[in-house]
Scaffold this motif. Structure first.
Motif, mmCIF file in Angstrom:
data_model
loop_
_atom_site.group_PDB
_atom_site.id
_atom_site.type_symbol
_atom_site.label_atom_id
_atom_site.label_comp_id
_atom_site.label_asym_id
_atom_site.label_seq_id
_atom_site.Cartn_x
_atom_site.Cartn_y
_atom_site.Cartn_z
ATOM 1 N N LEU A 1 -63.670 -45.241 -25.346
ATOM 2 C CA LEU A 1 -62.498 -44.826 -24.559
ATOM 3 C C LEU A 1 -61.386 -44.436 -25.517
ATOM 4 C CD1 LEU A 1 -60.866 -44.749 -21.833
ATOM 5 C CD2 LEU A 1 -60.251 -47.122 -22.314
ATOM 6 N N GLU A 2 -60.721 -43.316 -25.250
ATOM 7 C CA GLU A 2 -59.594 -42.876 -26.075
ATOM 8 C C GLU A 2 -58.325 -42.856 -25.246
ATOM 9 O OE1 GLU A 2 -59.981 -39.632 -29.028
ATOM 10 O OE2 GLU A 2 -58.329 -38.676 -27.940
ATOM 11 N N ILE A 3 -57.285 -43.477 -25.776
ATOM 12 C CA ILE A 3 -55.975 -43.459 -25.135
ATOM 13 C C ILE A 3 -54.932 -43.115 -26.198
ATOM 14 C CG2 ILE A 3 -56.469 -45.047 -23.241
ATOM 15 C CD1 ILE A 3 -55.546 -47.338 -24.886
ATOM 16 N N LYS A 4 -53.788 -42.639 -25.747
ATOM 17 C CA LYS A 4 -52.697 -42.305 -26.660
ATOM 18 C C LYS A 4 -51.448 -43.066 -26.235
ATOM 19 C CE LYS A 4 -54.533 -37.681 -27.665
ATOM 20 N NZ LYS A 4 -54.871 -37.934 -29.083
ATOM 21 N N HIS A 5 -50.692 -43.482 -27.239
ATOM 22 C CA HIS A 5 -49.473 -44.236 -26.930
ATOM 23 C C HIS A 5 -48.387 -43.869 -27.935
ATOM 24 C CE1 HIS A 5 -47.312 -47.492 -24.942
ATOM 25 N NE2 HIS A 5 -46.847 -47.824 -26.125
ATOM 26 N N MET A 6 -47.184 -43.672 -27.420
ATOM 27 C CA MET A 6 -46.056 -43.296 -28.270
ATOM 28 C C MET A 6 -45.398 -44.539 -28.852
ATOM 29 S SD MET A 6 -44.735 -40.425 -29.195
ATOM 30 C CE MET A 6 -43.321 -39.901 -30.188
ATOM 31 N N LEU A 7 -45.303 -44.583 -30.167
ATOM 32 C CA LEU A 7 -44.576 -45.667 -30.827
ATOM 33 C C LEU A 7 -43.092 -45.518 -30.544
ATOM 34 C CD1 LEU A 7 -44.159 -47.989 -32.892
ATOM 35 C CD2 LEU A 7 -44.218 -46.238 -34.697
ATOM 36 N N LYS A 8 -42.479 -46.559 -29.983
ATOM 37 C CA LYS A 8 -41.052 -46.552 -29.680
ATOM 38 C C LYS A 8 -40.329 -47.515 -30.626
ATOM 39 C CE LYS A 8 -41.178 -43.797 -26.055
ATOM 40 N NZ LYS A 8 -40.496 -42.485 -26.061
ATOM 41 N N LEU A 9 -39.341 -46.984 -31.336
ATOM 42 C CA LEU A 9 -38.569 -47.810 -32.272
ATOM 43 C C LEU A 9 -37.156 -48.100 -31.786
ATOM 44 C CD1 LEU A 9 -39.495 -46.177 -35.721
ATOM 45 C CD2 LEU A 9 -40.666 -48.025 -34.505
ATOM 46 N N PHE A 10 -36.641 -47.250 -30.917
ATOM 47 C CA PHE A 10 -35.228 -47.339 -30.569
ATOM 48 C C PHE A 10 -35.055 -47.650 -29.081
ATOM 49 C CE2 PHE A 10 -35.867 -44.307 -34.027
ATOM 50 C CZ PHE A 10 -35.132 -44.917 -35.032
ATOM 51 N N PRO A 11 -34.090 -48.489 -28.727
ATOM 52 C CA PRO A 11 -33.863 -48.815 -27.314
ATOM 53 C C PRO A 11 -33.359 -47.596 -26.550
ATOM 54 C CG PRO A 11 -32.114 -49.722 -28.672
ATOM 55 C CD PRO A 11 -33.143 -49.197 -29.627
ATOM 56 N N ARG A 12 -33.637 -47.556 -25.254
ATOM 57 C CA ARG A 12 -33.188 -46.438 -24.432
ATOM 58 C C ARG A 12 -31.670 -46.398 -24.327
ATOM 59 N NH1 ARG A 12 -37.386 -46.318 -19.263
ATOM 60 N NH2 ARG A 12 -39.280 -45.875 -20.469
ATOM 61 N N VAL A 13 -31.071 -47.571 -24.267
ATOM 62 C CA VAL A 13 -29.609 -47.663 -24.198
ATOM 63 C C VAL A 13 -29.131 -48.695 -25.202
ATOM 64 C CG1 VAL A 13 -29.455 -46.953 -21.788
ATOM 65 C CG2 VAL A 13 -29.763 -49.369 -22.320
ATOM 66 N N GLY A 14 -27.919 -48.507 -25.694
ATOM 67 C CA GLY A 14 -27.330 -49.474 -26.609
ATOM 68 C C GLY A 14 -27.803 -49.309 -28.040
ATOM 69 N N GLU A 15 -27.314 -50.191 -28.870
ATOM 70 C CA GLU A 15 -27.623 -50.174 -30.294
ATOM 71 C C GLU A 15 -28.838 -51.053 -30.585
ATOM 72 O OE1 GLU A 15 -26.102 -48.314 -32.570
ATOM 73 O OE2 GLU A 15 -24.880 -47.441 -30.964
ATOM 74 N N PRO A 16 -29.582 -50.750 -31.670
ATOM 75 C CA PRO A 16 -30.709 -51.613 -32.036
ATOM 76 C C PRO A 16 -30.244 -53.017 -32.379
ATOM 77 C CG PRO A 16 -30.250 -50.021 -33.781
ATOM 78 C CD PRO A 16 -29.420 -49.618 -32.601
ATOM 79 N N SER A 17 -31.098 -53.989 -32.107
ATOM 80 C CA SER A 17 -30.760 -55.392 -32.330
ATOM 81 C C SER A 17 -31.907 -56.090 -33.065
ATOM 82 C CB SER A 17 -30.508 -56.094 -30.992
ATOM 83 O OG SER A 17 -30.451 -57.495 -31.162
ATOM 84 N N GLN A 18 -31.576 -56.950 -33.994
ATOM 85 C CA GLN A 18 -32.589 -57.726 -34.694
ATOM 86 C C GLN A 18 -33.121 -58.874 -33.829
ATOM 87 O OE1 GLN A 18 -30.120 -57.975 -38.586
ATOM 88 N NE2 GLN A 18 -32.252 -58.149 -39.249
ATOM 89 N N LYS A 19 -32.407 -59.203 -32.759
ATOM 90 C CA LYS A 19 -32.824 -60.309 -31.903
ATOM 91 C C LYS A 19 -33.768 -59.868 -30.791
ATOM 92 C CE LYS A 19 -28.580 -62.986 -32.641
ATOM 93 N NZ LYS A 19 -27.426 -63.647 -31.979
ATOM 94 N N LYS A 20 -33.669 -58.610 -30.404
ATOM 95 C CA LYS A 20 -34.463 -58.129 -29.273
ATOM 96 C C LYS A 20 -35.280 -56.909 -29.699
ATOM 97 C CE LYS A 20 -34.087 -56.687 -24.433
ATOM 98 N NZ LYS A 20 -33.149 -56.376 -23.327
ATOM 99 N N PRO A 21 -36.609 -57.035 -29.783
ATOM 100 C CA PRO A 21 -37.425 -55.897 -30.199
ATOM 101 C C PRO A 21 -37.544 -54.856 -29.086
ATOM 102 C CG PRO A 21 -38.839 -57.713 -29.564
ATOM 103 C CD PRO A 21 -37.427 -58.242 -29.511
ATOM 104 N N VAL A 22 -37.997 -53.685 -29.465
ATOM 105 C CA VAL A 22 -38.264 -52.624 -28.504
ATOM 106 C C VAL A 22 -39.740 -52.724 -28.100
ATOM 107 C CG1 VAL A 22 -38.382 -50.131 -28.122
ATOM 108 C CG2 VAL A 22 -36.479 -51.134 -29.425
ATOM 109 N N VAL A 23 -39.974 -53.008 -26.838
ATOM 110 C CA VAL A 23 -41.338 -53.204 -26.329
ATOM 111 C C VAL A 23 -41.733 -51.997 -25.480
ATOM 112 C CG1 VAL A 23 -42.864 -54.688 -24.964
ATOM 113 C CG2 VAL A 23 -40.998 -55.706 -26.310
ATOM 114 N N SER A 24 -42.867 -51.396 -25.812
ATOM 115 C CA SER A 24 -43.418 -50.298 -25.020
ATOM 116 C C SER A 24 -44.875 -50.651 -24.715
ATOM 117 C CB SER A 24 -43.336 -48.979 -25.786
ATOM 118 O OG SER A 24 -43.976 -47.943 -25.085
ATOM 119 N N GLU A 25 -45.113 -51.192 -23.532
ATOM 120 C CA GLU A 25 -46.431 -51.720 -23.198
ATOM 121 C C GLU A 25 -46.896 -51.183 -21.854
ATOM 122 O OE1 GLU A 25 -48.373 -55.899 -23.961
ATOM 123 O OE2 GLU A 25 -47.133 -56.043 -22.159
ATOM 124 N N ARG A 26 -48.196 -51.019 -21.731
ATOM 125 C CA ARG A 26 -48.790 -50.512 -20.494
ATOM 126 C C ARG A 26 -49.992 -51.368 -20.115
ATOM 127 N NH1 ARG A 26 -49.457 -45.955 -17.283
ATOM 128 N NH2 ARG A 26 -51.589 -45.574 -16.582
#
Length: 233
Positions: free
Chosen positions: A112-137
């Motif tokens: 099975l082949e699937i594709k997923h976009m690596l997300k590094l930056f939050p949709r809103v606000g500034e990046p935070s060291q306390k809260k990671p950016v999660v992109s899960e399906r």
């Protein structure tokens, strides 16, 4: 000692329909941690990409290997993982699409082949060291009338994921939980789609057989009218 997930056992899968198709929920995605303002220019994030059981079950009996195809700028961009946790951890600065190929024991050779976009930056606000950016399906493996060996392997997967090491322990608290009611509805919808496709293929095959039968009858009607010439004429 083994560390067990706090998630409840998965009461949904494996789900088998009347046609013998078996559905197994799973999850995949990326989790990215910003390294702060003092991070090196090309190592601004530590990120993870993974394939896991829907409730963090151990999928080793079912999955033979997972191949993660990273951006060609990485050293050894083709990462082959053949035991759980099926997961890669890297440092980087840019987002890109990751191709994930999953191969099964006793399953279809093409996998099975699937594709997923690596997300590094939050949709809103500034990046935070306390809260990671999660992109899960959450998704499902659907096996059409699996053989007995594959069925046994699927059944062996309904156990908790053992200790996956420090990197896995870092991301495990951020996994999105499986909503069993919603998952059951989605699985049933997926099975209805598979059944509809099977029905369509059967109808197309029946139509082809009818056309073939008609043509064969027409050929038989023409055969008596064909006069064979003697050799040499």
């Amino acid at each position: 000692d083994k560390v067990q997930s706090s998630a409840p056992p998965n009461a949904v899968w494996p789900l088998r329909d009347k046609e013998g198709n078996v559905t197994v929920p799973f999850a995949y995605g990326t989790i990215a941690f910003w390294q702060g303002k003092r991070a090196q220019e090309y190592q601004t994030h530590k990120w993870h990409v993974y394939v896991r059981g829907a409730n963090n079950e151990d999928l080793t009996p079912l999955i033979e290997r997972v191949i993660f195809q990273l951006h060609p700028s990485f050293n050894n961009p083709t990462r082959v993982i053949d035991t759980a946790p099926f997961h890669v951890c890297e440092l980087g600065w840019g987002e890109f699409e990751i191709t994930i190929r999953i191969f099964f024991h006793d399953g279809p050779e093409q996998g099975l082949e699937i594709k997923h976009m690596l997300k590094l930056f939050p949709r809103v606000g500034e990046p935070s060291q306390k809260k990671p950016v999660v992109s899960e399906r959450h998704d499902e493996f659907v096996f059409n009338a699996p053989n007995e060996g594959l069925l046994q392997r699927i059944g062996m997967c309904n156990t908790r994921m053992p200790n996956g090491g420090p990197a896995w322990a870092t991301i495990e608290p951020f996994f999105s939980p499986l909503n069993e009611h919603e998952e059951l509805l989605r699985i049933q919808a997926a099975q209805r789609r598979v059944q509809a496709e099977i029905t369509l293929v059967k109808e197309e095959l029946e139509n082809e057989e009818q056309i073939l039968s008609f043509l064969q009858d027409e050929v038989k009607k023409l055969e008596p009218s064909i006069v064979k010439k003697p050799p040499g004429t």
